[in-house]
Enzyme design. Structure first.
Site, PDB file in Angstrom:
ATOM      1  N   GLY A   1     -24.797  27.593   2.731  1.00 55.20           N
ATOM      2  CA  GLY A   1     -23.437  27.185   3.283  1.00 55.20           C
ATOM      3  C   GLY A   1     -23.497  26.529   4.402  1.00 55.20           C
ATOM      4  N   ARG A   2     -22.292  26.584   4.937  1.00 51.30           N
ATOM      5  CA  ARG A   2     -22.413  25.794   6.469  1.00 51.30           C
ATOM      6  C   ARG A   2     -23.085  26.460   7.481  1.00 51.30           C
ATOM      7  NH1 ARG A   2     -15.927  25.180   5.293  1.00 51.30           N
ATOM      8  NH2 ARG A   2     -16.111  27.165   4.340  1.00 51.30           N
ATOM      9  N   ILE A   3     -23.096  28.011   7.620  1.00 53.56           N
ATOM     10  CA  ILE A   3     -24.229  28.698   8.345  1.00 53.56           C
ATOM     11  C   ILE A   3     -25.612  28.353   8.036  1.00 53.56           C
ATOM     12  CG2 ILE A   3     -24.859  30.968   9.234  1.00 53.56           C
ATOM     13  CD1 ILE A   3     -21.875  31.567   8.959  1.00 53.56           C
TER      14      ILE A   3
ATOM     15  N   THR B   1     -27.715  38.393   9.053  1.00 58.99           N
ATOM     16  CA  THR B   1     -26.458  38.068   9.679  1.00 58.99           C
ATOM     17  C   THR B   1     -25.389  38.063   8.805  1.00 58.99           C
ATOM     18  OG1 THR B   1     -26.943  35.888   9.831  1.00 58.99           O
ATOM     19  CG2 THR B   1     -27.798  37.067  11.664  1.00 58.99           C
TER      20      THR B   1
ATOM     21  N   ARG C   1     -24.044  40.161   5.523  1.00 64.37           N
ATOM     22  CA  ARG C   1     -23.253  41.446   5.266  1.00 64.37           C
ATOM     23  C   ARG C   1     -24.299  42.358   4.859  1.00 64.37           C
ATOM     24  NH1 ARG C   1     -19.789  39.487   7.899  1.00 64.37           N
ATOM     25  NH2 ARG C   1     -17.558  39.269   7.147  1.00 64.37           N
TER      26      ARG C   1
ATOM     27  N   GLU D   1     -21.995  49.999   7.711  1.00 67.70           N
ATOM     28  CA  GLU D   1     -21.509  49.665   8.864  1.00 67.70           C
ATOM     29  C   GLU D   1     -20.064  50.436   9.119  1.00 67.70           C
ATOM     30  OE1 GLU D   1     -22.417  45.508   9.402  1.00 67.70           O
ATOM     31  OE2 GLU D   1     -20.661  45.511  10.962  1.00 67.70           O
TER      32      GLU D   1
ATOM     33  N   HIS E   1     -23.159  43.567  14.845  1.00 64.27           N
ATOM     34  CA  HIS E   1     -22.433  42.420  14.162  1.00 64.27           C
ATOM     35  C   HIS E   1     -21.805  41.703  15.139  1.00 64.27           C
ATOM     36  CE1 HIS E   1     -20.159  41.900  10.375  1.00 64.27           C
ATOM     37  NE2 HIS E   1     -20.195  40.777  10.659  1.00 64.27           N
TER      38      HIS E   1
HETATM   39  C1  DGY Z   1     -17.384  36.704  10.069  1.00 67.11           C
HETATM   40  O1  DGY Z   1     -16.800  35.921  10.469  1.00 67.11           O
HETATM   41  O2  DGY Z   1     -17.369  37.187   8.601  1.00 67.11           O
HETATM   42  C2  DGY Z   1     -18.378  37.540  10.922  1.00 67.11           C
HETATM   43  O3  DGY Z   1     -19.140  38.335  10.111  1.00 67.11           O
HETATM   44  C3  DGY Z   1     -17.532  38.467  11.908  1.00 67.11           C
HETATM   45  O4  DGY Z   1     -17.025  37.196  12.857  1.00 67.11           O
END
Ligand code: DGY
Length: 329
Positions: free
Chosen positions: A158-160, A238, A240, A269, A293
């Site tokens: 995806g974008r990230i 990073t 979930r 969490e 997080h």
């Molecule tokens: C998100 O945006 O989903 C991050 O986990 C928290 O900013």
């Protein structure tokens, strides 16, 4: 007058935008996650929009308290697994999230920083130095590894994921990716190579998880997957917490099936271990680094999130389609 309830203080820029629009905005007075009964009490007063956080569990019961006045629930996060989408669909509520370049960049930078920190053993070396244990240069002190020419495997383009590819390539890493959808355009532009999940697990030196939490991605990394990884490879999460089967991760690390982990999110969490009474293994491991997080915790990202969420609310309450409306299945 339109009314908006915000479940926790967020950057002022978002609140100002809503106020400038003439909305009455109330921010939760508590500097903590709002309790369910507090949220219920507030929603009963009647709001048109709920501006909530990923730490707020928004289910059908909560939605019903806000109805019929409530129109939109704007999540202050990219992920929206804290909101019951089926319940929202049944109630014809609009749900929005906050993707933005600033968040993509922040999370991608965080992935790289976790990778660097693991490869160069920065946390271990820092603890050692602070403890006054450094007695002089040694050829074998905290031997790590270079990132150059290593293979980075991205699960979820995806974008990230894409922002992470760019950064890894900037460090001369080979990048492979796996996703449900192959993006040939991006492959042409970036030279990232699409591979099967099995190939990615087998070939990567660093694996970054960049998928949303869905039924299909829960425990995407479990015993079988860790066994397929190189013994020298690191996993970085990073995304979930529940994307990784935490118990399987602890076992893989304990048995030396993988080299280490960089974690920003946790299966239970805010607990760091799902079963803290029985084990605190992750916290004891030197080859695991943990952040709370905070992958998107930069000024730029947080302000962008506040702006995007405010824009979503304004659009929804003006009868327009919000720019980041979550699609229901
Ligand atoms: C998100 O945006 O989903 C991050 O986990 C928290 O900013």
């Amino acid at each position: 007058m339109k009314k908006v309830f915000v479940t926790r203080q967020i950057p002022d820029v978002g609140i100002k935008m809503l106020k400038q629009k003439g909305y009455q905005v109330k921010v939760s007075p508590y500097d903590r996650v709002i309790k369910k009964r507090e949220l219920v009490r507030e929603l009963k007063k009647g709001y048109d929009a709920l501006f909530c956080l990923l730490t707020d569990k928004i289910d059908g019961k909560i939605m019903d308290v806000g109805l019929p006045r409530l129109k939109v629930i704007a999540n202050y996060a990219v992920g929206f697994d804290n909101i019951d989408l089926n319940a929202a669909k049944e109630r014809k509520l609009i749900i929005t999230n906050t993707p933005s370049d600033q968040v993509n960049e922040s999370v991608a930078e965080h992935v790289i920083s976790l990778m660097f920190t693991l490869a160069h053993r920065v946390v271990e070396a820092d603890n050692f130095t602070r403890a006054g244990k450094y007695k002089g240069w040694q050829p074998d002190l905290f031997i790590g590894q270079n990132l150059m020419n290593k293979t980075m495997g991205i699960i979820g383009l995806g974008r990230i994921g894409k922002a992470t590819v760019r950064r890894a390539q900037g460090m001369d890493m080979t990048v492979i990716y796996h996703d449900l959808y192959r993006d040939r355009e991006f492959e042409k532009k970036s030279k990232a190579k699409f591979v099967s999940k099995a190939d990615l697990l087998k070939k990567s030196d660093f694996i970054s998880l960049n998928v949303p939490l869905l039924d299909s991605t829960r425990h995407l990394m479990s015993t079988k997957e860790f066994k397929q990884m190189k013994k020298t490879a690191f996993i970085i999460n990073t995304a979930r917490g529940p994307v990784v089967d935490e118990l399987a991760l602890v076992k893989a690390l304990t048995k030396g099936e993988i080299a280490g982990a960089g974690l920003d999110v946790y299966e239970c969490e805010p607990l760091i271990d799902c079963n803290p009474r029985d084990h605190y293994e992750l916290r004891k491991m030197n080859n695991v680094i943990m952040t709370p997080h905070t992958a998107s915790a930069t000024i730029e990202a947080r302000e962008a999130m506040a702006t995007v969420a405010a824009k979503n609310i304004i659009a929804a309450l003006s009868g327009r389609r919000p720019p980041n409306q979550v699609k229901f299945k």
